[in-house]
Enzyme design. Structure first.
Site, PDB file in Angstrom:
ATOM      1  CG  ASP A 147       4.570  -9.161  -3.320  1.00  0.00           C
ATOM      2  OD1 ASP A 147       6.091  -9.519  -2.771  1.00  0.00           O
ATOM      3  OD2 ASP A 147       3.583 -10.010  -3.169  1.00  0.00           O
ATOM      4  CG  ASP A 201       9.322 -17.566  -0.597  1.00  0.00           C
ATOM      5  OD1 ASP A 201       8.903 -16.956   0.089  1.00  0.00           O
ATOM      6  OD2 ASP A 201      10.273 -17.651  -1.801  1.00  0.00           O
TER       7      ASP A 201
END
Length: 261
Positions: free
Chosen positions: A12, A131
Protein backbone atom coordinates in the site's frame (compact mmCIF):
# COMPACT_ATOMS: atom_id res chain seq x y z
CA UNK A 1 -2.85 -31.46 -10.29
CA UNK A 2 -4.59 -28.84 -8.13
CA UNK A 3 -3.79 -25.20 -8.80
CA UNK A 4 -1.37 -23.81 -6.22
CA UNK A 5 -2.72 -21.31 -3.72
CA UNK A 6 -1.00 -17.99 -4.38
CA UNK A 7 0.54 -15.98 -1.54
CA UNK A 8 0.64 -12.29 -2.42
CA UNK A 9 2.28 -9.49 -0.40
CA UNK A 10 0.58 -6.12 -0.84
CA UNK A 11 2.39 -2.80 -1.01
CA UNK A 12 0.00 0.00 0.00
CA UNK A 13 1.86 3.05 -1.29
CA UNK A 14 1.36 6.71 -0.38
CA UNK A 15 3.75 9.48 -1.43
CA UNK A 16 6.23 6.89 -2.69
CA UNK A 17 6.43 4.94 0.58
CA UNK A 18 4.77 1.72 1.73
CA UNK A 19 2.32 2.43 4.57
CA UNK A 20 -0.06 0.39 6.69
CA UNK A 21 -2.87 1.26 9.07
CA UNK A 22 -5.95 -0.25 10.69
CA UNK A 23 -9.24 -0.07 8.77
CA UNK A 24 -7.42 2.22 6.30
CA UNK A 25 -6.61 4.87 8.94
CA UNK A 26 -3.64 5.71 11.18
CA UNK A 27 -1.12 4.99 8.44
CA UNK A 28 2.50 4.42 9.43
CA UNK A 29 5.60 3.97 7.31
CA UNK A 30 6.56 0.41 6.39
CA UNK A 31 9.46 0.96 4.01
CA UNK A 32 10.56 1.56 0.45
CA UNK A 33 8.39 -0.20 -2.17
CA UNK A 34 11.33 -1.11 -4.38
CA UNK A 35 13.30 -2.68 -1.53
CA UNK A 36 10.27 -4.59 -0.25
CA UNK A 37 9.40 -5.82 -3.75
CA UNK A 38 12.92 -7.17 -4.17
CA UNK A 39 12.73 -8.93 -0.81
CA UNK A 40 9.37 -10.56 -1.51
CA UNK A 41 10.45 -11.75 -4.92
CA UNK A 42 13.49 -13.38 -3.31
CA UNK A 43 11.38 -14.93 -0.52
CA UNK A 44 9.12 -16.79 -2.94
CA UNK A 45 6.03 -14.61 -3.32
CA UNK A 46 3.82 -15.85 -6.15
CA UNK A 47 2.72 -12.36 -7.14
CA UNK A 48 2.99 -8.81 -5.87
CA UNK A 49 0.23 -6.21 -5.56
CA UNK A 50 1.03 -2.49 -5.56
CA UNK A 51 -1.82 -0.17 -4.55
CA UNK A 52 -1.47 3.61 -4.63
CA UNK A 53 -4.01 4.10 -1.85
CA UNK A 54 -4.32 7.88 -2.09
CA UNK A 55 -4.52 8.23 -5.89
CA UNK A 56 -8.32 8.04 -6.22
CA UNK A 57 -9.02 10.26 -3.23
CA UNK A 58 -6.52 12.82 -4.54
CA UNK A 59 -7.91 12.59 -8.07
CA UNK A 60 -4.57 11.66 -9.62
CA UNK A 61 -2.98 8.73 -11.41
CA UNK A 62 -0.69 6.12 -9.89
CA UNK A 63 2.94 7.22 -9.78
CA UNK A 64 4.38 5.52 -12.86
CA UNK A 65 8.00 6.11 -11.91
CA UNK A 66 7.66 4.14 -8.66
CA UNK A 67 5.78 1.38 -10.51
CA UNK A 68 8.53 1.17 -13.10
CA UNK A 69 11.29 0.93 -10.49
CA UNK A 70 9.32 -1.74 -8.60
CA UNK A 71 8.67 -3.77 -11.75
CA UNK A 72 12.38 -3.83 -12.54
CA UNK A 73 13.03 -5.67 -9.27
CA UNK A 74 10.56 -8.53 -9.57
CA UNK A 75 10.21 -11.54 -11.82
CA UNK A 76 6.71 -12.48 -10.65
CA UNK A 77 3.36 -11.03 -11.80
CA UNK A 78 2.85 -7.46 -10.62
CA UNK A 79 -0.65 -6.04 -10.15
CA UNK A 80 -0.94 -2.26 -9.85
CA UNK A 81 -4.00 -0.29 -8.77
CA UNK A 82 -4.96 3.17 -7.63
CA UNK A 83 -6.45 6.03 -9.61
CA UNK A 84 -7.15 3.93 -12.72
CA UNK A 85 -9.96 5.67 -14.58
CA UNK A 86 -9.52 4.82 -18.26
CA UNK A 87 -8.17 2.40 -20.85
CA UNK A 88 -5.31 4.87 -21.32
CA UNK A 89 -4.41 4.59 -17.62
CA UNK A 90 -4.24 0.81 -17.95
CA UNK A 91 -2.07 1.10 -21.04
CA UNK A 92 0.35 3.41 -19.21
CA UNK A 93 0.65 1.03 -16.24
CA UNK A 94 1.25 -1.98 -18.47
CA UNK A 95 3.95 -0.04 -20.29
CA UNK A 96 5.50 0.87 -16.92
CA UNK A 97 5.84 -2.82 -16.09
CA UNK A 98 2.56 -3.95 -14.54
CA UNK A 99 1.25 -7.38 -15.57
CA UNK A 100 -2.25 -6.79 -14.23
CA UNK A 101 -4.16 -3.66 -13.28
CA UNK A 102 -6.55 -3.17 -10.39
CA UNK A 103 -9.66 -1.03 -10.77
CA UNK A 104 -12.03 0.05 -8.03
CA UNK A 105 -13.61 3.48 -7.66
CA UNK A 106 -13.82 4.38 -11.35
CA UNK A 107 -15.59 1.12 -12.22
CA UNK A 108 -18.29 1.80 -9.65
CA UNK A 109 -18.89 5.19 -11.21
CA UNK A 110 -18.87 3.71 -14.73
CA UNK A 111 -19.12 -0.10 -14.83
CA UNK A 112 -18.66 -0.28 -18.61
CA UNK A 113 -14.99 0.65 -17.98
CA UNK A 114 -14.46 -3.00 -17.02
CA UNK A 115 -15.71 -4.23 -20.38
CA UNK A 116 -13.59 -1.65 -22.20
CA UNK A 117 -10.42 -2.78 -20.40
CA UNK A 118 -11.17 -6.49 -20.86
CA UNK A 119 -11.95 -6.00 -24.56
CA UNK A 120 -8.72 -4.08 -25.15
CA UNK A 121 -6.24 -6.05 -23.07
CA UNK A 122 -7.96 -9.34 -22.14
CA UNK A 123 -9.69 -10.15 -18.90
CA UNK A 124 -6.52 -11.76 -17.49
CA UNK A 125 -5.14 -8.20 -17.09
CA UNK A 126 -8.14 -6.90 -15.14
CA UNK A 127 -8.43 -7.22 -11.35
CA UNK A 128 -11.46 -5.66 -9.68
CA UNK A 129 -10.73 -4.45 -6.17
CA UNK A 130 -13.79 -4.69 -3.92
CA UNK A 131 -13.46 -2.94 -0.55
CA UNK A 132 -16.46 -4.39 1.29
CA UNK A 133 -17.86 -3.84 4.77
CA UNK A 134 -20.89 -5.00 6.66
CA UNK A 135 -23.99 -2.90 6.06
CA UNK A 136 -27.42 -3.96 7.26
CA UNK A 137 -29.17 -1.92 4.57
CA UNK A 138 -27.94 -4.15 1.70
CA UNK A 139 -29.52 -7.44 0.69
CA UNK A 140 -26.39 -9.49 1.36
CA UNK A 141 -25.33 -7.55 4.44
CA UNK A 142 -22.19 -6.26 2.70
CA UNK A 143 -21.71 -2.97 0.85
CA UNK A 144 -18.98 -1.63 -1.43
CA UNK A 145 -16.88 1.33 -0.26
CA UNK A 146 -14.74 3.67 -2.34
CA UNK A 147 -11.86 6.12 -1.93
CA UNK A 148 -9.77 3.81 0.21
CA UNK A 149 -12.70 2.76 2.33
CA UNK A 150 -13.66 6.31 3.21
CA UNK A 151 -17.01 6.40 1.40
CA UNK A 152 -19.93 4.00 1.52
CA UNK A 153 -21.86 3.46 -1.69
CA UNK A 154 -24.94 1.53 -0.61
CA UNK A 155 -24.12 -0.91 -3.44
CA UNK A 156 -24.48 -4.58 -2.52
CA UNK A 157 -20.98 -6.08 -2.59
CA UNK A 158 -22.12 -9.51 -3.83
CA UNK A 159 -24.22 -8.09 -6.64
CA UNK A 160 -21.33 -5.86 -7.68
CA UNK A 161 -18.78 -8.70 -7.68
CA UNK A 162 -21.08 -10.86 -9.81
CA UNK A 163 -21.79 -8.05 -12.27
CA UNK A 164 -18.10 -7.13 -12.55
CA UNK A 165 -17.17 -10.73 -13.38
CA UNK A 166 -19.81 -10.72 -16.11
CA UNK A 167 -18.43 -7.45 -17.50
CA UNK A 168 -14.90 -8.84 -17.79
CA UNK A 169 -13.08 -8.75 -14.45
CA UNK A 170 -10.58 -11.63 -14.48
CA UNK A 171 -10.09 -11.71 -10.71
CA UNK A 172 -11.73 -10.21 -7.62
CA UNK A 173 -9.41 -8.70 -5.00
CA UNK A 174 -11.73 -8.88 -2.02
CA UNK A 175 -10.68 -6.65 0.86
CA UNK A 176 -12.65 -6.79 4.09
CA UNK A 177 -12.79 -3.27 5.50
CA UNK A 178 -13.97 -4.69 8.82
CA UNK A 179 -10.91 -6.94 9.11
CA UNK A 180 -8.31 -4.68 7.42
CA UNK A 181 -5.23 -4.24 9.58
CA UNK A 182 -6.81 -5.87 12.64
CA UNK A 183 -4.72 -9.08 12.38
CA UNK A 184 -7.71 -10.98 13.78
CA UNK A 185 -8.12 -13.27 10.76
CA UNK A 186 -9.64 -13.10 7.31
CA UNK A 187 -13.38 -12.47 6.95
CA UNK A 188 -14.35 -16.01 5.97
CA UNK A 189 -18.06 -15.16 5.88
CA UNK A 190 -17.44 -12.50 3.24
CA UNK A 191 -15.11 -14.76 1.25
CA UNK A 192 -17.65 -17.59 1.18
CA UNK A 193 -20.44 -15.24 0.14
CA UNK A 194 -18.49 -13.83 -2.81
CA UNK A 195 -17.18 -17.25 -3.81
CA UNK A 196 -20.78 -18.41 -4.16
CA UNK A 197 -21.61 -15.78 -6.81
CA UNK A 198 -18.47 -15.64 -8.99
CA UNK A 199 -16.47 -18.23 -10.90
CA UNK A 200 -13.35 -16.08 -11.38
CA UNK A 201 -10.46 -16.33 -8.89
CA UNK A 202 -10.96 -14.56 -5.54
CA UNK A 203 -8.00 -13.00 -3.71
CA UNK A 204 -8.71 -12.69 0.02
CA UNK A 205 -7.38 -9.57 1.72
CA UNK A 206 -7.70 -8.00 5.14
CA UNK A 207 -7.11 -9.39 8.61
CA UNK A 208 -4.07 -11.68 8.35
CA UNK A 209 -2.26 -11.77 11.67
CA UNK A 210 -0.60 -15.18 11.86
CA UNK A 211 0.14 -18.26 9.77
CA UNK A 212 -2.95 -20.03 11.09
CA UNK A 213 -5.25 -17.43 9.55
CA UNK A 214 -4.42 -18.36 5.96
CA UNK A 215 -5.79 -21.92 5.56
CA UNK A 216 -9.34 -20.93 6.69
CA UNK A 217 -9.43 -18.22 4.01
CA UNK A 218 -8.66 -20.81 1.35
CA UNK A 219 -11.17 -23.23 2.85
CA UNK A 220 -13.77 -20.45 2.59
CA UNK A 221 -13.14 -20.19 -1.15
CA UNK A 222 -10.12 -17.96 -1.75
CA UNK A 223 -7.80 -18.88 -4.63
CA UNK A 224 -5.10 -16.55 -3.31
CA UNK A 225 -4.31 -14.89 0.01
CA UNK A 226 -2.94 -11.38 0.32
CA UNK A 227 -1.34 -9.72 3.31
CA UNK A 228 0.70 -6.64 4.10
CA UNK A 229 1.74 -5.68 7.62
CA UNK A 230 2.70 -9.14 8.89
CA UNK A 231 5.15 -9.43 6.01
CA UNK A 232 6.37 -5.82 6.10
CA UNK A 233 7.17 -5.92 9.82
CA UNK A 234 8.54 -9.49 9.63
CA UNK A 235 5.97 -11.02 12.00
CA UNK A 236 6.03 -13.97 9.62
CA UNK A 237 7.51 -14.78 6.25
CA UNK A 238 6.06 -15.89 2.93
CA UNK A 239 7.83 -19.21 3.37
CA UNK A 240 6.23 -19.77 6.79
CA UNK A 241 2.78 -19.01 5.39
CA UNK A 242 3.33 -21.44 2.51
CA UNK A 243 4.53 -24.16 4.84
CA UNK A 244 1.43 -23.58 6.96
CA UNK A 245 -0.80 -23.92 3.92
CA UNK A 246 1.03 -27.07 2.85
CA UNK A 247 0.65 -28.54 6.34
CA UNK A 248 -3.10 -27.95 6.00
CA UNK A 249 -3.05 -30.08 2.85
CA UNK A 250 -3.27 -27.17 0.41
CA UNK A 251 -1.17 -27.00 -2.78
CA UNK A 252 1.48 -24.27 -2.80
CA UNK A 253 4.61 -23.45 -4.77
CA UNK A 254 7.53 -23.85 -2.38
CA UNK A 255 11.03 -22.57 -3.03
CA UNK A 256 13.72 -25.16 -3.57
CA UNK A 257 15.84 -25.96 -0.49
CA UNK A 258 18.43 -23.41 -1.55
CA UNK A 259 15.83 -20.64 -1.54
CA UNK A 260 15.20 -18.17 1.21
CA UNK A 261 11.54 -19.02 1.85
Amino acid sequence: MAVAVRVIPCLDVAAGRVVKGVNFTGLRDAGDPVELARRYDREGADELTFLDITASAAGRQTTLEVVSRTAEQVFIPLTVGGGVRSVADVDALLRAGADKVGVNTAAIARPELLAEIADRFGRQVLVLSVDARRAAATESGFEVTTHGGRRGTGIDALRWAARAAELGAGEILLNSMDADGTRAGFDTELISAVRAVVSVPVIASGGAGEVGHFPPAVAAGADAVLAASIFHYRQTSIGEVKRGLAAAGLPVRLLDPAGQG
